[in-house]
Design a protein around this motif. Sequence first.
Motif, short mmCIF file in Angstrom:
data_model
loop_
_atom_site.label_atom_id
_atom_site.label_comp_id
_atom_site.label_asym_id
_atom_site.label_seq_id
_atom_site.Cartn_x
_atom_site.Cartn_y
_atom_site.Cartn_z
N UNK A 28 -7.15 8.09 -14.12
CA UNK A 28 -5.86 8.03 -13.42
C UNK A 28 -4.72 8.06 -14.42
N UNK A 40 9.44 -2.32 -12.39
CA UNK A 40 9.10 -2.19 -10.97
C UNK A 40 7.60 -2.16 -10.76
N UNK A 47 3.85 0.64 -11.20
CA UNK A 47 3.29 1.90 -11.63
C UNK A 47 3.08 2.80 -10.43
N UNK A 94 0.86 6.10 -9.43
CA UNK A 94 -0.34 6.74 -9.95
C UNK A 94 -0.47 8.18 -9.45
N UNK A 95 -1.08 9.01 -10.28
CA UNK A 95 -1.49 10.33 -9.85
C UNK A 95 -2.69 10.20 -8.93
N UNK A 103 1.68 -7.65 -8.81
CA UNK A 103 1.54 -6.56 -7.85
C UNK A 103 0.21 -6.67 -7.10
N UNK A 160 -2.18 -3.73 -5.40
CA UNK A 160 -2.40 -2.30 -5.19
C UNK A 160 -3.58 -2.13 -4.25
N UNK A 173 -6.52 0.65 -2.99
CA UNK A 173 -7.21 1.90 -3.33
C UNK A 173 -8.19 2.24 -2.21
N UNK A 187 -4.33 5.28 -5.87
CA UNK A 187 -3.87 3.91 -6.10
C UNK A 187 -2.47 3.78 -5.51
N UNK A 245 0.77 1.27 -4.36
CA UNK A 245 1.43 -0.03 -4.48
C UNK A 245 1.68 -0.61 -3.10
N UNK A 249 5.16 -6.07 -4.46
CA UNK A 249 5.46 -6.58 -5.80
C UNK A 249 6.24 -7.88 -5.70
N UNK A 259 -6.42 -4.52 -5.50
CA UNK A 259 -6.35 -5.02 -6.86
C UNK A 259 -5.06 -5.81 -7.05
#
Lengths: 111, 112
Positions: free
Chosen positions: A90, A98, A100, A102-103, B35, B37, B39, B45, B47, B50, B91
């Motif tokens: 990834x 803030x 991340x 992700x692709x 955070x 996340x 998936x 992934x 968000x 936060x 996560x």
Amino acid sequence: SQTIHQWPATLVQPVGSPLSLECTVEGTSNPNLYWYRQAAGRGLQLLFYSVGIGQISSEVPQNLSASRPQDRQFILSSKKLLLSDSGFYLCAWQLPNYGYTFGSGTRLTVV
Amino acid sequence: AQTVTQSQPEMSVQEAETVTLSCTYDTSENNYYLFWYKQPPSRQMILVIRQEAYKQQNATENRFSVNFQKAAKSFSLKISDSQLGDTAMYFCAFYSNYQLIWGAGTKLIIKP
């Protein structure tokens, strides 16, 4: 708007072959960029990060390398793949203070 | 060293129920971000929410909210009115000084 592109989505490569995964970001300048690897059913492992052109920090010494030839381009490479290099890769771009983004990831299988 | 611990490898609940995922962390930093996340099976992934450590108010995003206990170093995620599309790995992550530290993840299954 800000977007991140990662390709290819899936890759099957033989042991000993080279690797090149590319990640590009649009809509921002001088982003912090990251390469992560995720083994099946596991969390993310940071491989490399870059805070600018030509600036690469390696977190895990291994068979892989990274380069940042342009401000919004981040490349993950290997000269000779190992079976242990299989995994889900990834690319991520950090929004300052803030989070991340992700692709979509690359599923690499080394056979 | 900074660590993030998710003690629940897997959880499952019925659709429309409320579920809480736990996360604890260890750090000596005073300023940091936390955070959650998500998936899904696509492995994208995403968000979810936060929290800035200097803010005492718990973050909320629609059906997702956190219970941030800074002194206890706890950061749990509550999902209300759970939906089938919430099925995913979740996560917890801690961010400070350009480093994002990840928990091992919790697999959440929403049953119809």
